[in-house]
Scaffold this motif. Structure first.
Motif, PDB file in Angstrom:
ATOM      1  N   GLY A 633       0.816  -1.202   0.000  1.00 47.53           N
ATOM      2  CA  GLY A 633       0.000   0.000   0.000  1.00 47.53           C
ATOM      3  C   GLY A 633       0.850   1.253   0.000  1.00 47.53           C
ATOM      4  N   GLY A 634       0.318   2.310  -0.579  1.00 50.14           N
ATOM      5  CA  GLY A 634       1.038   3.574  -0.624  1.00 50.14           C
ATOM      6  C   GLY A 634       1.469   3.913  -2.043  1.00 50.14           C
ATOM      7  N   SER A 635       1.940   5.133  -2.220  1.00 46.39           N
ATOM      8  CA  SER A 635       2.263   5.628  -3.555  1.00 46.39           C
ATOM      9  C   SER A 635       3.417   4.872  -4.185  1.00 46.39           C
ATOM     10  N   ASP A 636       4.461   4.544  -3.403  1.00 39.80           N
ATOM     11  CA  ASP A 636       5.589   3.817  -3.969  1.00 39.80           C
ATOM     12  C   ASP A 636       5.164   2.445  -4.470  1.00 39.80           C
ATOM     13  N   ASP A 637       4.326   1.760  -3.714  1.00 36.42           N
ATOM     14  CA  ASP A 637       3.862   0.435  -4.127  1.00 36.42           C
ATOM     15  C   ASP A 637       2.958   0.533  -5.351  1.00 36.42           C
ATOM     16  N   ARG A 638       2.172   1.591  -5.435  1.00 36.26           N
ATOM     17  CA  ARG A 638       1.327   1.757  -6.620  1.00 36.26           C
ATOM     18  C   ARG A 638       2.184   1.989  -7.867  1.00 36.26           C
ATOM     19  N   GLU A 639       3.270   2.722  -7.702  1.00 33.76           N
ATOM     20  CA  GLU A 639       4.174   2.935  -8.824  1.00 33.76           C
ATOM     21  C   GLU A 639       4.875   1.624  -9.219  1.00 33.76           C
ATOM     22  N   ALA A 640       5.248   0.825  -8.219  1.00 30.90           N
ATOM     23  CA  ALA A 640       5.854  -0.478  -8.510  1.00 30.90           C
ATOM     24  C   ALA A 640       4.883  -1.375  -9.268  1.00 30.90           C
ATOM     25  N   LEU A 641       3.613  -1.338  -8.875  1.00 34.26           N
ATOM     26  CA  LEU A 641       2.609  -2.155  -9.555  1.00 34.26           C
ATOM     27  C   LEU A 641       2.383  -1.656 -10.982  1.00 34.26           C
ATOM     28  N   ALA A 642       2.428  -0.344 -11.184  1.00 40.31           N
ATOM     29  CA  ALA A 642       2.297   0.203 -12.539  1.00 40.31           C
ATOM     30  C   ALA A 642       3.453  -0.266 -13.424  1.00 40.31           C
ATOM     31  N   PHE A 643       4.641  -0.362 -12.846  1.00 43.36           N
ATOM     32  CA  PHE A 643       5.784  -0.874 -13.586  1.00 43.36           C
ATOM     33  C   PHE A 643       5.554  -2.336 -13.966  1.00 43.36           C
ATOM     34  N   GLY A 644       5.000  -3.104 -13.020  1.00 41.94           N
ATOM     35  CA  GLY A 644       4.696  -4.500 -13.313  1.00 41.94           C
ATOM     36  C   GLY A 644       3.646  -4.649 -14.399  1.00 41.94           C
ATOM     37  N   VAL A 756       8.455 -14.753  -0.348  1.00 41.50           N
ATOM     38  CA  VAL A 756       8.259 -14.629  -1.797  1.00 41.50           C
ATOM     39  C   VAL A 756       9.603 -14.676  -2.524  1.00 41.50           C
ATOM     40  N   GLY A 757      10.622 -14.030  -1.931  1.00 37.68           N
ATOM     41  CA  GLY A 757      11.933 -14.008  -2.568  1.00 37.68           C
ATOM     42  C   GLY A 757      12.547 -15.379  -2.728  1.00 37.68           C
ATOM     43  N   LYS A 758      12.132 -16.342  -1.922  1.00 37.64           N
ATOM     44  CA  LYS A 758      12.681 -17.702  -2.001  1.00 37.64           C
ATOM     45  C   LYS A 758      12.054 -18.526  -3.117  1.00 37.64           C
ATOM     46  N   MET A 759      11.053 -17.980  -3.795  1.00 37.15           N
ATOM     47  CA  MET A 759      10.448 -18.712  -4.912  1.00 37.15           C
ATOM     48  C   MET A 759      11.476 -18.851  -6.035  1.00 37.15           C
ATOM     49  N   ALA A 760      11.818 -20.072  -6.359  1.00 36.31           N
ATOM     50  CA  ALA A 760      12.904 -20.338  -7.305  1.00 36.31           C
ATOM     51  C   ALA A 760      12.577 -19.879  -8.714  1.00 36.31           C
ATOM     52  N   GLU A 761      11.282 -19.843  -9.069  1.00 32.05           N
ATOM     53  CA  GLU A 761      10.936 -19.528 -10.452  1.00 32.05           C
ATOM     54  C   GLU A 761      10.970 -18.041 -10.756  1.00 32.05           C
ATOM     55  N   LEU A 762      11.133 -17.179  -9.753  1.00 29.04           N
ATOM     56  CA  LEU A 762      11.113 -15.734  -9.984  1.00 29.04           C
ATOM     57  C   LEU A 762      12.444 -15.262 -10.550  1.00 29.04           C
ATOM     58  N   SER A 763      12.375 -14.318 -11.480  1.00 25.30           N
ATOM     59  CA  SER A 763      13.583 -13.681 -12.006  1.00 25.30           C
ATOM     60  C   SER A 763      13.718 -12.239 -11.536  1.00 25.30           C
ATOM     61  N   LEU A 764      12.608 -11.611 -11.153  1.00 19.03           N
ATOM     62  CA  LEU A 764      12.640 -10.217 -10.717  1.00 19.03           C
ATOM     63  C   LEU A 764      11.517  -9.964  -9.731  1.00 19.03           C
ATOM     64  N   ILE A 765      11.845  -9.224  -8.675  1.00 21.86           N
ATOM     65  CA  ILE A 765      10.847  -8.767  -7.706  1.00 21.86           C
ATOM     66  C   ILE A 765      10.819  -7.244  -7.749  1.00 21.86           C
ATOM     67  N   ILE A 766       9.630  -6.688  -7.900  1.00 24.38           N
ATOM     68  CA  ILE A 766       9.460  -5.237  -7.910  1.00 24.38           C
ATOM     69  C   ILE A 766       8.792  -4.832  -6.601  1.00 24.38           C
ATOM     70  N   VAL A 767       9.400  -3.921  -5.883  1.00 22.49           N
ATOM     71  CA  VAL A 767       8.857  -3.454  -4.603  1.00 22.49           C
ATOM     72  C   VAL A 767       8.900  -1.940  -4.578  1.00 22.49           C
ATOM     73  N   GLY A 768       7.998  -1.338  -3.843  1.00 22.41           N
ATOM     74  CA  GLY A 768       8.050   0.091  -3.593  1.00 22.41           C
ATOM     75  C   GLY A 768       9.063   0.380  -2.500  1.00 22.41           C
ATOM     76  N   ARG A 769       9.585   1.586  -2.504  1.00 16.54           N
ATOM     77  CA  ARG A 769      10.545   1.953  -1.460  1.00 16.54           C
ATOM     78  C   ARG A 769       9.880   2.026  -0.097  1.00 16.54           C
ATOM     79  N   GLY A 770       8.569   2.188  -0.100  1.00 17.42           N
ATOM     80  CA  GLY A 770       7.813   2.062   1.142  1.00 17.42           C
ATOM     81  C   GLY A 770       7.938   3.224   2.088  1.00 17.42           C
ATOM     82  N   ARG A 771       7.746   4.435   1.583  1.00 22.94           N
ATOM     83  CA  ARG A 771       7.838   5.592   2.484  1.00 22.94           C
ATOM     84  C   ARG A 771       6.558   5.828   3.277  1.00 22.94           C
ATOM     85  N   LYS A 772       5.453   5.188   2.896  1.00 19.79           N
ATOM     86  CA  LYS A 772       4.203   5.371   3.617  1.00 19.79           C
ATOM     87  C   LYS A 772       4.193   4.505   4.880  1.00 19.79           C
TER      88      LYS A 772
END
Length: 856
Positions: A633-644, A756-772
């Motif tokens: 939740g928050g603006s950074d996470d919304r931007e990360a989701l838009a990138f996804g 989530v990071g331990k999922m072997a099939e993932l190649s990239l994780i997108i996260v917001g910086r989380g300032r909220k």
């Protein structure tokens, strides 16, 4: 006794050791090592404070040399006798002159004579006025000096030496000042460099004339013989040696080692050229300088030579030359009102002649008064070249101690004022362009428009960043052929090395603060990105910027604003070694650049943490990536989701969206906040204030600030839900992008992210910086963050070992138009947790631990 004082006995090279009763300082090599260490320590220590006031290192070296001489430390009798005794000066001056010999060779390598042919009438007229007016003024002042304090010198050589000293411009120092102030590619910078190059060549010719005139001999024709022999040497070098060096330079191949034999031949030729001009009766540095002029500037050979020589010469040997100059400079010789008046006269006439002459010529060519006077102060730069002229004059008995001291102070003053005067007088105008889309997440008005162009600015530090950036952009562009414009900004540090200035001069202007993409030497990074753009049908513009780390963020931010960038992609300041599983290559300068870009960027920012495993090279038709977005939740996470969302448009990309919601927390759970050293602008009559929650201060731990908006959090919740709607669509709908949505309940966001990071099939994780400060992050109050620029979630994923997290990360910060800096004293205060998505806020009951620091 007189013979011993004039010619002190030679010192033995090495001692038998202190255990056998020998004092190491009585022997040449140990004493020489001590002298070098003292010179390096003093000059480097002075360079630190002077660097903060934008002064080139040459100022610190000149001042350091003066402090080591009779003007300061030399007044201590034991110091002079033990550290710089007269019997050691022969070795010290010999090594210093050898370093100067190779430095003048590097100066010759920097000067491209072919560019002088392209110099326009404007630059030639400015150079002519910048030489003639101060030369005439110097000759006039020399008459006064000769009639007062320099009566023992030969009149004609004295006049010529003084004229040269007044009219010369230090080309290497000027280039460095222009590069540091990012003026080298402006019109003022172009003219200054062209005029200074002409000035430099003419000044060396005049200095050769002055040296020839100062020659002592029985016949008055000796000076003429010296001059004619010097001309013959120059003709020989240009007619015979130049073709040979062109053939040798042509054998060098880009990205392959240069033959050791060619390097040996070139270095030997530098020494032979110096020997030739010294035998003629002109100083040895002229031979090295002329030989540097004839080496081809195009191709890798000149750059390789510079890189092999520059560090030893500029770091070790050249400061010795300043120390030797300082040992000859006695400021105490200026001890009378007459000497003080002459010092003021010399400084006034020097600055006045150079500035007025250059200003008049520039203004008459319709440059404008501000640019013209700026050019005048730039051309007034003296520095090392001035000291060379003065030292030669003193060695030839043309300048006495008092005159030498006055001229050294003049050189120091004129160089010192150049940078502050240029900063005060001239600031290049910036082209303001319409700039509406600063985030990936579109506003309601933008969604209604047909504008879907995405403009990326990818910053790279070296070849290690190219692989990950290309793969990221390949997935972002998708296959729907929506417009994607990619600007690649290669970040190079501007250092004191001559090779750094040579790189700057090879770059062609493409628009401020861009330094260009047309290199005389093919740049593999540029070629790689251009090939990617052609194959992937992406508009790619590779460019380079060279600046100091402390203001490199200004170039990045100005580039983003002028090119209307939506997202800046920055590489992580460390490189991951997949073999050892460790982060390597820590650079505090690049780390500082990243933090400043996060604070000042005019658009959203993404930090790419590449582990070098998950993001494999792939063409558009074979892209196969599993990407996850962690949404708290928050603006950074919304931007990360838009990138996804943008990446999942590619048919080879599958997107997991993990939304995390908070479990019920105790009523006593609170978050305390500390106001940082900044306040944000208010919007509307109610105003919006922001406060921060920072981690504890640690010697190796930076700062991260949560940001709380005193706004309606129900609206924030609605924005989150609206952003998640595309991910919540029916997964059986084959027409929609392949998105898997999962909602998870957790009380520990970091543990959930690691799962989530331990999922072997993932190649990239997108996260917001989380300032909220969402309620889920309340447990992080007071925690130390190893990588504050990545936020709490991105930091813990990055710090995780390779056995746990094998994928790369992209940490996204959304652009916030309200954020700006202004001094505000810190004040601890309590602030209740806002209600998020219907969760009631707990009662406030605790304070956080705060320290004074600026937010990242």
């Amino acid at each position: 006794m007189a013979t011993n004082s004039t010619c002190p006995p030679a010192m033995k090279a090495t001692s038998n050791g202190a255990w056998q009763g020998d004092n190491p300082l009585d022997f040449a090599l140990p004493l020489f090592i001590v002298q070098i260490c003292i010179v390096l320590f003093v000059t480097r220590a002075l360079a630190v404070p002077l660097n903060h006031v934008r002064q080139p290192r040459v100022i610190a070296e000149i001042v350091g040399g003066i402090l080591l001489g009779p003007s300061a430390l030399g007044k201590i009798g034991s110091y002079e006798q033990r550290i710089f005794p007269k019997k050691s000066l022969t070795l010290l001056e010999t090594v210093a002159d050898l370093g100067l010999l190779f430095f003048l060779f590097l100066v010759g390598l920097e000067l491209d004579l072919s560019s002088l042919r392209k110099t326009g009438k404007q630059a030639l007229s400015i150079a002519a006025a910048g030489i003639a007016v101060p030369f005439v003024a110097g000759v006039g002042v020399s008459v006064v000096l000769h009639n007062t304090i320099s009566g023992g010198a030969k009149f004609t050589p004295f006049l010529v030496f003084m004229g040269v000293a007044f009219s010369i411009t230090a080309f290497p120092v000027l280039a460095r000042i222009l590069a540091e102030r990012r003026l080298l590619t402006t019109d003022v910078g172009h003219i200054a460099m062209s005029a200074a190059a002409v000035n430099d060549v003419v000044a060396w010719v005049l200095l050769a004339l002055a040296v020839a005139l100062s020659a002592s001999g029985k016949s008055p024709l000796v000076a003429l013989y010296v001059l004619l022999s010097g001309i013959a040497f120059v003709i020989l070098v240009f007619v015979v040696v130049k073709p040979l060096m062109a053939k040798i330079a042509g054998e060098a191949v880009e990205n392959e080692p240069v033959s050791e034999m060619y390097v040996a031949v070139t270095l030997a030729a530098v020494l032979v050229s110096g020997l030739a001009t010294d035998s003629i009766g002109i100083h040895a540095i002229f031979g090295a300088f002329v030989f540097g002029l004839v080496i081809p500037k195009h191709g890798p050979f000149a750059a390789v030579l510079t890189e092999k020589i520059e560090d030893l010469v500029t770091i070790l040997f050249l400061p010795l030359y300043f120390a030797v100059s300082g040992l000859k400079t006695n400021i105490g010789a200026i001890n009378s009102a007459q000497s003080g008046g002459l010092l003021v006269l010399v400084i006034t006439v020097t600055c006045g002649g150079k500035v007025i002459g250059t200003f008049a010529a520039a203004y008459l060519t319709k440059m404008g008064w501000r640019k013209s006077i700026t050019l005048g102060f730039l051309m007034n730069t003296k520095g090392l070249v001035e000291l060379i002229v003065l030292n030669i004059g003193k060695d030839r008995k043309v300048l006495n101690d008092e005159t030498f001291a006055i001229m050294v102070i003049m050189a120091l003053f004129t160089t010192f004022i150049t940078t502050p005067m240029v900063m005060w007088l001239y600031k290049p105008a910036r082209n303001h362009v319409p700039y509406t889309r600063r985030t990936l997440q579109l506003s309601s008005t933008q969604k209604d428009s047909t504008e879907s162009e995405l403009r990326l600015l990818a910053c790279i530090h070296g070849t290690s960043n190219v692989h990950a950036i290309i793969n990221l952009v390949e997935a972002v562009r998708g296959l729907r052929r929506r417009p994607l414009h990619m600007y690649v900004l290669h970040l190079l540090e501007l250092s004191e090395r001559p090779s750094s200035i040579m790189r700057v001069q090879k770059l062609r202007r493409e628009g401020r603060p861009f330094w260009g993409n047309e290199l005389s030497v093919i740049n593999n990074i540029v070629v790689t990105f251009e090939a990617f753009g052609q194959l992937s049908k992406v508009t790619v513009r590779p460019m380079t910027v060279i600046s100091r780390f402390d203001n490199m963020h200004e170039d990045i931010c100005m580039s983003a604003e002028e090119k209307r960038i939506t997202v800046i992609i920055l590489p992580f300041f460390k490189n991951f070694n997949p073999i050892s599983g460790m982060w390597e290559g820590h650079s505090s300068g690049l780390h500082q650049v990243t933090q400043k870009v996060l604070r000042h960027a005019p658009c959203s920012v993404g930090i790419l943490v590449d582990r070098g495993i998950g993001m494999k090279s792939s063409s558009s038709s074979s892209v196969d990536q599993n990407i996850a977005v962690l949404f708290f939740g928050g603006s950074d996470d919304r931007e990360a989701l838009a990138f996804g969302y943008r990446m999942v448009e590619h048919p080879g990309v599958r997107l997991w969206v993990f939304r995390f919601v908070s479990e019920e927390l105790p009523e006593t759970e609170t978050v305390s906040i500390t106001t940082p050293h900044q306040r944000l602008s208010s919007e509307g009559s109610g105003g919006i204030e922001r406060f921060s929650l920072s981690s504890k201060r640690s010697a190796n731990v930076g700062w991260f600030h949560f940001v709380a908006d005193n706004v309606d959090w129900a609206v924030e919740g609605k924005l989150d839900e609206e952003c998640l709607q595309p991910a919540k669509k029916n997964p059986n709908d084959k027409s929609s992008p392949q998105i898997i949505f999962e909602e998870k309940t957790t009380s520990d966001p970091l543990e959930a992210a690691l799962a989530v990071g331990k999922m072997a099939e993932l190649s990239l994780i997108i996260v917001g910086r989380g300032r909220k400060p969402a309620r889920l992050f309340s447990i992080l109050s007071g925690r130390q963050l190893e990588y504050p620029e990545l936020g709490p979630v991105g930091g813990v994923l990055t710090a995780a070992p390779l056995t746990d997290v094998r994928c790369s990360m992209l940490v996204v910060q959304q652009y916030d138009s309200l954020l700006h800096e202004s001094p505000l004293p810190p004040k601890a205060m309590e602030f209740p947790m806002p209600e998020v998505a219907g969760i009631p806020s707990p009662k406030t009951s605790s304070r956080n631990h705060h320290s004074e620091a600026s937010p990242v």
